[in-house]
Scaffold this motif. Structure first.
Motif, PDB file in Angstrom:
ATOM      1  N   GLY A 171       0.792  -1.222   0.000  1.00 26.89           N
ATOM      2  CA  GLY A 171       0.000   0.000   0.000  1.00 26.89           C
ATOM      3  C   GLY A 171       0.824   1.272   0.000  1.00 26.89           C
ATOM      4  N   LEU A 172       1.809   1.331   0.884  1.00 29.89           N
ATOM      5  CA  LEU A 172       2.600   2.548   1.037  1.00 29.89           C
ATOM      6  C   LEU A 172       3.319   2.910  -0.260  1.00 29.89           C
ATOM      7  N   VAL A 173       3.903   1.892  -0.865  1.00 33.42           N
ATOM      8  CA  VAL A 173       4.649   2.107  -2.101  1.00 33.42           C
ATOM      9  C   VAL A 173       3.708   2.562  -3.206  1.00 33.42           C
ATOM     10  N   TYR A 182      14.460  -4.009  15.938  1.00 31.42           N
ATOM     11  CA  TYR A 182      13.726  -2.791  15.539  1.00 31.42           C
ATOM     12  C   TYR A 182      12.522  -3.145  14.666  1.00 31.42           C
ATOM     13  N   TYR A 183      12.731  -3.981  13.615  1.00 33.91           N
ATOM     14  CA  TYR A 183      11.660  -4.247  12.643  1.00 33.91           C
ATOM     15  C   TYR A 183      10.713  -5.352  13.137  1.00 33.91           C
ATOM     16  N   GLU A 184      11.268  -6.554  13.326  1.00 32.81           N
ATOM     17  CA  GLU A 184      10.386  -7.652  13.754  1.00 32.81           C
ATOM     18  C   GLU A 184       9.941  -7.467  15.201  1.00 32.81           C
ATOM     19  N   SER A 212       8.739  -2.807  16.123  1.00 29.86           N
ATOM     20  CA  SER A 212       7.725  -2.340  15.166  1.00 29.86           C
ATOM     21  C   SER A 212       6.572  -3.332  15.055  1.00 29.86           C
ATOM     22  N   ASN A 213       6.915  -4.613  14.897  1.00 31.64           N
ATOM     23  CA  ASN A 213       5.856  -5.575  14.571  1.00 31.64           C
ATOM     24  C   ASN A 213       5.475  -6.542  15.695  1.00 31.64           C
ATOM     25  N   GLY A 214       6.224  -6.522  16.787  1.00 31.80           N
ATOM     26  CA  GLY A 214       5.849  -7.355  17.938  1.00 31.80           C
ATOM     27  C   GLY A 214       5.303  -6.489  19.072  1.00 31.80           C
ATOM     28  N   LEU A 258       4.534  -2.411  18.602  1.00 32.66           N
ATOM     29  CA  LEU A 258       3.654  -1.335  18.125  1.00 32.66           C
ATOM     30  C   LEU A 258       2.468  -1.850  17.310  1.00 32.66           C
ATOM     31  N   TRP A 259       2.743  -2.768  16.380  1.00 33.14           N
ATOM     32  CA  TRP A 259       1.666  -3.239  15.488  1.00 33.14           C
ATOM     33  C   TRP A 259       0.481  -3.802  16.282  1.00 33.14           C
ATOM     34  N   PRO A 260       0.712  -4.771  17.189  1.00 30.74           N
ATOM     35  CA  PRO A 260      -0.462  -5.261  17.945  1.00 30.74           C
ATOM     36  C   PRO A 260      -1.046  -4.208  18.892  1.00 30.74           C
ATOM     37  N   GLN A 319       6.981   8.618   7.320  1.00 32.11           N
ATOM     38  CA  GLN A 319       5.850   7.695   7.204  1.00 32.11           C
ATOM     39  C   GLN A 319       5.803   6.664   8.331  1.00 32.11           C
ATOM     40  N   ASP A 320       4.684   6.555   8.949  1.00 28.76           N
ATOM     41  CA  ASP A 320       4.272   5.356   9.677  1.00 28.76           C
ATOM     42  C   ASP A 320       4.951   5.083  11.030  1.00 28.76           C
ATOM     43  N   TYR A 321       4.388   4.032  11.667  1.00 29.13           N
ATOM     44  CA  TYR A 321       4.687   3.708  13.058  1.00 29.13           C
ATOM     45  C   TYR A 321       6.119   3.258  13.318  1.00 29.13           C
ATOM     46  N   GLN A 322       6.812   2.826  12.265  1.00 33.05           N
ATOM     47  CA  GLN A 322       8.192   2.382  12.493  1.00 33.05           C
ATOM     48  C   GLN A 322       9.114   3.562  12.814  1.00 33.05           C
ATOM     49  N   LEU A 323       8.687   4.782  12.483  1.00 31.22           N
ATOM     50  CA  LEU A 323       9.581   5.945  12.580  1.00 31.22           C
ATOM     51  C   LEU A 323       8.974   7.081  13.412  1.00 31.22           C
ATOM     52  N   ASN A 364       0.447   8.566   9.830  1.00 28.63           N
ATOM     53  CA  ASN A 364       0.264   7.229  10.401  1.00 28.63           C
ATOM     54  C   ASN A 364      -0.624   6.401   9.474  1.00 28.63           C
ATOM     55  N   HIS A 365      -0.071   5.352   8.882  1.00 31.74           N
ATOM     56  CA  HIS A 365      -0.876   4.541   7.958  1.00 31.74           C
ATOM     57  C   HIS A 365      -1.783   3.573   8.704  1.00 31.74           C
ATOM     58  N   ILE A 366      -1.495   3.382   9.964  1.00 33.28           N
ATOM     59  CA  ILE A 366      -2.257   2.394  10.743  1.00 33.28           C
ATOM     60  C   ILE A 366      -3.108   3.135  11.783  1.00 33.28           C
ATOM     61  N   PRO A 367      -3.952   2.441  12.528  1.00 33.58           N
ATOM     62  CA  PRO A 367      -4.766   3.153  13.520  1.00 33.58           C
ATOM     63  C   PRO A 367      -3.895   3.720  14.643  1.00 33.58           C
ATOM     64  N   ASP A 388      -5.332 -10.417   1.173  1.00 30.32           N
ATOM     65  CA  ASP A 388      -4.707  -9.752   2.317  1.00 30.32           C
ATOM     66  C   ASP A 388      -3.242 -10.132   2.428  1.00 30.32           C
ATOM     67  N   ARG A 389      -2.471  -9.319   3.185  1.00 32.23           N
ATOM     68  CA  ARG A 389      -1.235  -9.867   3.725  1.00 32.23           C
ATOM     69  C   ARG A 389      -1.687 -10.867   4.785  1.00 32.23           C
ATOM     70  N   LEU A 390      -0.904 -11.914   4.977  1.00 36.18           N
ATOM     71  CA  LEU A 390      -1.297 -12.898   5.995  1.00 36.18           C
ATOM     72  C   LEU A 390      -1.021 -12.273   7.369  1.00 36.18           C
ATOM     73  N   SER A 444       3.919 -12.529   4.878  1.00 36.73           N
ATOM     74  CA  SER A 444       4.276 -11.280   5.548  1.00 36.73           C
ATOM     75  C   SER A 444       4.928 -11.589   6.891  1.00 36.73           C
ATOM     76  N   ARG A 445       5.990 -10.855   7.208  1.00 36.21           N
ATOM     77  CA  ARG A 445       6.633 -10.889   8.538  1.00 36.21           C
ATOM     78  C   ARG A 445       6.765 -12.327   9.044  1.00 36.21           C
ATOM     79  N   GLU A 446       7.301 -13.156   8.195  1.00 35.55           N
ATOM     80  CA  GLU A 446       7.232 -14.602   8.442  1.00 35.55           C
ATOM     81  C   GLU A 446       8.065 -15.102   9.613  1.00 35.55           C
TER      82      GLU A 446
END
Ligand code: G6P
Length: 470
Positions: free
Chosen positions: A34-36, A84-86, A89-91, A93-95, A138-142, A162-165, A277-279, A315-317
């Motif tokens: 989406g972002l791209v 930082y990423y997995e 950001s994703n363990g 902030l994302w949830p 852009q977004d929650y990672q930064l 913020n692309h996410i809620p 969807d992304r999984l 995604s984020r496997e």
């Protein structure tokens, strides 16, 4: 490559996937997502620089130009990718930002790394930005980048989107480093959100957790004496897709032919349901499968007359919750197919793959009903892509009320994915909808998506950013 850029995008990812072949030669490919999709057209028009990670660990690449965009790769080590990423950001902030659908994990090591990597991004942006440039983070990672950037380069105009809620203050308060995050964001001149709820949640967090004055959608930061006061604006900027090019592609003869072929390959079902969807656990894929499984069980729909394609792109496997979700989804698909398949004809066609945009457009055109059942979703651009692809006006969009898209697309059949009985009724309503009603709704939806392309989103944000920075 310009030495200094007047417009800089800073995002976790570069808009390309970079690879090296055996000889070490650099190769790149536009990456999906989406972002791209949202920012690439704007970047090409604006001649700016894009600072981002190249998507692999320990890969050092010099700045280069691709697809008309000046790219500045940020290298991340193996540990930084993990922490930082997995990790953060994703363990964490994302949830946390998606209604704690799975429990967020709070680890000091992840936070320290997030802080360090945000500094790296901020430095890279500060190095490439011309005097007085506009920088769009852009977004929650930064989230720490705006304040860091302001410290390094007070001359810049800084926006963050913020692309996410953004979660309610009661949930956000769980974050051990909540004040640092808020102060990081408040380095921006304009902070943009998808929905008014997100903006309200953020403003409430600022009120409750910092000493700053909030009036309407304006926050005053700084003490006045030691630090000059500064105003930060908060805005609502629902993102969209590159509608003109998506509509054109979807209307092409090749895509139309491929859509017919897809239906033929499936044995000409009466009704084709589609999920794309992304999984990710935020997407409600398990709820969707439950709904379809129960409709089959209750005899309200029959296989193979009614079948479903579920595209779940990997995604984020390496993140545990994503591994768990994959197992659950695949067991459920196996169970439904085991119970209701005939030889050679399955009710669920599950594709754990990523497809080119043309194939996605063909799938959207082939489908009768699109199921977007997210439990929480900043926007959901798939819903907008589906609408853009309905050249023949004959598709029905079933859309979770927990998506940002539900605000923008009210003529969809809006539903609550947690209410399985209600959702089953909505899916049946979609399946049984008259042609006249389908066309009426789809015409209105298409007008909305057509009138609000991503180009307009970017223009509006940058316009408001300029005004906020003055
Ligand atoms: C969401 C986020 C983006 C992210 C994308 C893909 O849309 O808002 O920032 O890039 O998911 O996720 P990934 O972790 O693969 O970048």
């Amino acid at each position: 490559m310009p030495a200094m850029a007047d417009f800089v995008v800073v995002a976790n990812r570069l808009p390309v996937d970079i690879r090296r072949d055996e000889k070490g030669t650099l190769d790149w490919e536009r990456s999906p997502g989406g972002l791209v999709t949202a920012l690439a057209p704007v970047m090409q028009q604006e001649e700016g620089a894009w600072v981002g990670w190249n998507g692999a660990a320990d890969m050092h690449v010099d700045p280069f130009t691709a697809d008309g965009m000046h790219l500045v790769p940020v290298a991340l080590s193996e540990t930084e990718v993990a922490d930082y990423y997995e990790g953060f950001s994703n363990g964490t902030l994302w949830p946390l930002y998606h209604d704690v659908i799975v429990p967020p994990e709070f680890h000091r090591q992840w936070w320290n790394c997030y802080d360090r990597v945000n500094r790296t991004f901020a430095k890279a942006a500060a190095d490439v930005a011309a005097k007085g440039a506009t920088v769009w983070v852009q977004d929650y990672q930064l989230q720490l980048v705006p304040a860091l950037l302001r410290k390094y380069r007070p001359d810049l105009t800084i926006g963050w989107f913020n692309h996410i809620p953004f979660p309610p203050v009661e949930i956000f308060s769980q974050m051990p480093w909540r004040e640092y995050i808020l102060e990081g964001l408040l380095g921006a001149d304009l902070i943009g959100f998808q929905r008014s709820w997100d903006a309200e949640n953020f403003l409430r967090s600022v009120k409750r957790l910092t000493g700053h004055k909030v009036r309407g959608r304006t926050i005053t930061v700084g003490t006045g004496a030691k630090y000059p006061t500064r105003k930060v604006k908060v805005g609502i900027h629902p993102i969209s897709i590159d509608t003109p090019s998506f509509m054109k592609m979807a209307a092409s003869d090749d895509v139309a032919a491929r859509a017919r072929e897809i239906r033929e390959e499936l044995g000409h079902p009466d009704v084709l349901l589609l999920g794309v969807d992304r999984l990710d656990y935020t997407k409600g894929i398990r709820h969707r499968l439950k709904i379809f499984g129960e409709l089959l069980r209750d005899g309200l729909v029959k296989s193979p007359e009614v079948c479903m394609i579920q595209v779940a792109s990997p995604s984020r496997e390496r993140v545990q919750q994503y591994k768990d979700l994959r197992d659950e989804v695949e067991v459920t698909v196996g169970r439904i197919n085991g119970d209701y398949a005939d030889l050679g004809r399955s009710p669920v066609h599950y594709l754990h793959q990523t497809f080119p945009q043309e194939e996605m457009a063909a799938l959207y055109r082939a489908a009768d009903v699109m199921l977007v059942t997210s439990l929480r979703d900043g926007m959901n651009l798939v819903a907008k892509e589906f609408v853009a692809a309905q050249v023949d006006l004959d598709g029905v969009l079933v859309l979770s009320e927990f998506t940002g898209a539900a605000d923008d697309l009210p003529q969809a059949l809006v539903m609550n994915p947690h209410d399985i009985e209600g959702a089953k009724r909505t899916v049946m309503q979609a399946i049984e909808m008259s042609t006249t009603e389908k066309r009426r709704r789809m015409r209105a939806l298409r007008r909305r998506v057509k009138d609000n392309p991503v180009q307009k989103w970017a223009e509006k944000f940058l316009h408001d950013l300029k005004a906020a920075g003055q």
